[in-house]
Write an enzyme that holds these catalytic residues in place. Structure first.
Site, PDB file in Angstrom:
ATOM      1  N   GLU A  88       0.843  -1.203   0.000  1.00 52.36           N
ATOM      2  CA  GLU A  88       0.000   0.000   0.000  1.00 52.36           C
ATOM      3  C   GLU A  88       0.878   1.252   0.000  1.00 52.36           C
ATOM      4  OE1 GLU A  88      -2.459   2.323   3.436  1.00 52.36           O
ATOM      5  OE2 GLU A  88      -2.715   0.144   3.351  1.00 52.36           O
ATOM      6  N   HIS A  89       1.988   1.222   0.748  1.00 50.03           N
ATOM      7  CA  HIS A  89       2.897   2.361   0.779  1.00 50.03           C
ATOM      8  C   HIS A  89       3.674   2.497  -0.536  1.00 50.03           C
ATOM      9  CE1 HIS A  89       2.018   2.281   5.044  1.00 50.03           C
ATOM     10  NE2 HIS A  89       2.684   3.406   5.202  1.00 50.03           N
ATOM     11  N   GLU A 165       5.431   4.239  11.267  1.00 53.18           N
ATOM     12  CA  GLU A 165       3.977   4.117  11.419  1.00 53.18           C
ATOM     13  C   GLU A 165       3.622   3.057  12.459  1.00 53.18           C
ATOM     14  OE1 GLU A 165       1.315   3.913   8.183  1.00 53.18           O
ATOM     15  OE2 GLU A 165       2.376   5.405   6.975  1.00 53.18           O
TER      16      GLU A 165
END
Length: 509
Positions: A88-89, A165
């Site tokens: 996703e990143h 994160e």
């Protein structure tokens, strides 16, 4: 976390719903029944490779379009857990055709917003943009999903971002508590994996791990191109054929990945830290799957319990009015009355407009907040209550939470169910405010049900729920079942597991 629990509609201060705005201005408003009848049709088309295209046309000047993929942390193993979140990143680090700078310029020049998320069973890449830019948006999304650059330098850069994160997530105790709840409830199965994955995996995942993940899971039959807003379905289908028609539908060696069955285990996990100011606690039983006929009665049951937050403010009477509806008390008295007229049709006394647990929470100062939730997945679910309280009220809050469950199984009333049904209907309508929530709803529905369930069908299924049905379904899932419990913080007062287990039934004579 991507959880599919029922959240009650919230009206933020200075950001009232359209119906409230129209009431304030003295304009005519659209009734709930009219909104159901006027809902646009969702059209669905399947391409030759199995990829499905679904859209809802509203004629707006903006639209949201995205790719929803049937993959997530549940499809991962111990070695590659977190690969979906890592990918996703990487989606925003450029593609083979558009390097990162060029991709960012393309998105900015359209005035668009590109985003992504990963949950336990779904991954989504979507863009909100002007309707006229739909062709470019579909092209960029197809590039992101099919041709992500995945060069080593970007992977190392994003590795540091992901680790930061993960550190930030550790500070979100609600996120941590619910992840621990899944870990203990579904221990030994992939459903217990965190979406983020452990930090050890974030440090060791390689480019080949990410490539393998894409090759195994990003297949056309598991993809949905969804759009909502000012979109033309036929145009969208043609764009899908052009940019996504070549997505593979074949698996190497015909090794189609099959979800391993889930196994719920009544258990607990405690992380005692007396240095934290508040305790975060979740208790849950195995709930219904997303496709189960029991899902709607359980949604109504959760709405009966409702939710509460100390930050709503207001006096005891004001809170009593609106707890179960989860409406902040920053509305003027006239607006509050309008909300109640809209969301409830019963004429019973004011004190019966909120859940018993919510009234107890404020009268006895039991907690800072609580929320009934139901996370539903393809073949299982978690039905539970999450609450935040100080160290001296844990025992009492746990007692009354389990008491609320027992009331659902034995003594839930007609007025309770009527209130829950109205709150649930308001929630379902309120959640679809804007093209992005609608697009997300379409994508998830097509992956889960194979079709978009219209609001009118939800409304009919909610209307069919009776107090007897709520009692029977809650008894099936809650009564005398072993719960899973997760707790973080100053939890010395949390009862022993056997005591919590014994509170899952009543000795009735």
């Amino acid at each position: 976390v991507a959880a599919s629990s029922v959240s009650i509609v919230t009206l933020e201060s200075q950001k009232l719903t359209p119906i409230l705005l129209s009431l304030r201005r003295g304009q005519a408003s659209v009734s709930y029944a009219q909104s159901l009848v006027g809902a646009p049709e969702t059209r669905l088309t399947a391409l030759d490779n199995g990829l499905r295209v679904a859209s809802e046309e509203t004629g707006h000047a903006t639209c949201t379009v995205g790719l929803w993929i049937g993959s997530g942390s549940r499809y991962e193993n111990e070695k590659n857990n977190g690969a979906g979140f890592f990918l996703e990143h990487m989606a925003f680090k450029g593609t083979k055709k558009h390097p990162q700078t060029a991709l960012e310029q393309q998105v900015e020049s359209m005035g668009a917003h590109l985003s992504a998320y990963t949950s336990r069973e779904h991954t989504a890449y979507y863009m909100k943009t002007m309707s006229k830019d739909l062709p470019k948006a579909v092209e960029l999304l197809s590039e992101v999903v099919q041709n992500c650059s995945l060069n080593e330098a970007d992977i190392e850069q994003q590795r540091a971002v992901v680790l930061r994160e993960l550190e930030e997530v550790e500070g979100n105790l609600q996120e941590v508590c619910l992840d621990l709840l899944h870990a203990t409830a579904f221990q030994g199965t992939p459903m217990g994996h965190s979406v983020f994955g452990p930090s050890g995996n974030a440090r060791t995942l390689t480019r080949q791990d990410l490539v393998d993940y894409i090759n195994i899971h990003y297949k056309a039959p598991r993809m949905v191109l969804a759009a909502a807003g000012g979109v033309n379905h036929d145009e969208l289908v043609n764009l899908a054929k052009t940019h996504l028609g070549g997505v593979s539908f074949e698996y190497e060696g015909d090794a189609v990945p099959i979800l391993s069955p889930c196994r719920f285990t009544g258990s607990e996990i405690r992380v005692r830290d007396d240095g934290l100011p508040l305790a975060h606690i979740a208790i849950a039983v195995e709930g219904a799957s997303a496709t189960s006929p029991d899902i709607v009665p359980l949604m109504v049951a959760n709405a009966v319990i409702g939710s509460y937050d100390l930050t709503y403010g207001g006096g005891k009477v004001g809170k009593t009015l609106l707890f179960c509806l989860n409406v902040p008390f920053k509305l003027c008295p006239l607006e509050a009355v309008y909300v109640l007229k809209i969301l409830t049709t019963s004429s019973f006394h004011i004190q019966h407009l909120s859940s018993r647990l919510a009234r107890l929470a404020v009268d006895e100062n039991l907690c800072h907040s609580f929320q009934a939730f139901h996370s539903s997945y393809s073949d299982t679910g978690l039905l539970g209550i999450y609450f935040v309280t100080d160290k001296l009220h844990i025992d009492d809050m746990m007692h009354w939470s389990q008491n609320a469950w027992m009331n659902l199984c034995t003594t839930v009333t007609e007025s309770d169910v009527a209130r829950g049904k109205n709150a649930l209907k308001a929630s379902l309508v309120g959640q679809l405010n804007g093209t992005t929530p609608v697009c997300d709803d379409i994508g998830r529905h097509i992956l889960t049900y194979g079709r978009r369930i219209p609001l009118s069908e939800w409304d009919a299924r909610i209307d069919a729920v009776t107090p007897r049905m709520v009692r029977d379904v809650c008894s099936k899932y809650i009564y005398d079942k072993c719960p899973a419990v997760a707790a973080i913080g100053p939890i010395e007062q949390l009862p022993d597991y056997n005591r919590m287990r014994s509170a899952m039934y009543w000795l009735r004579f």
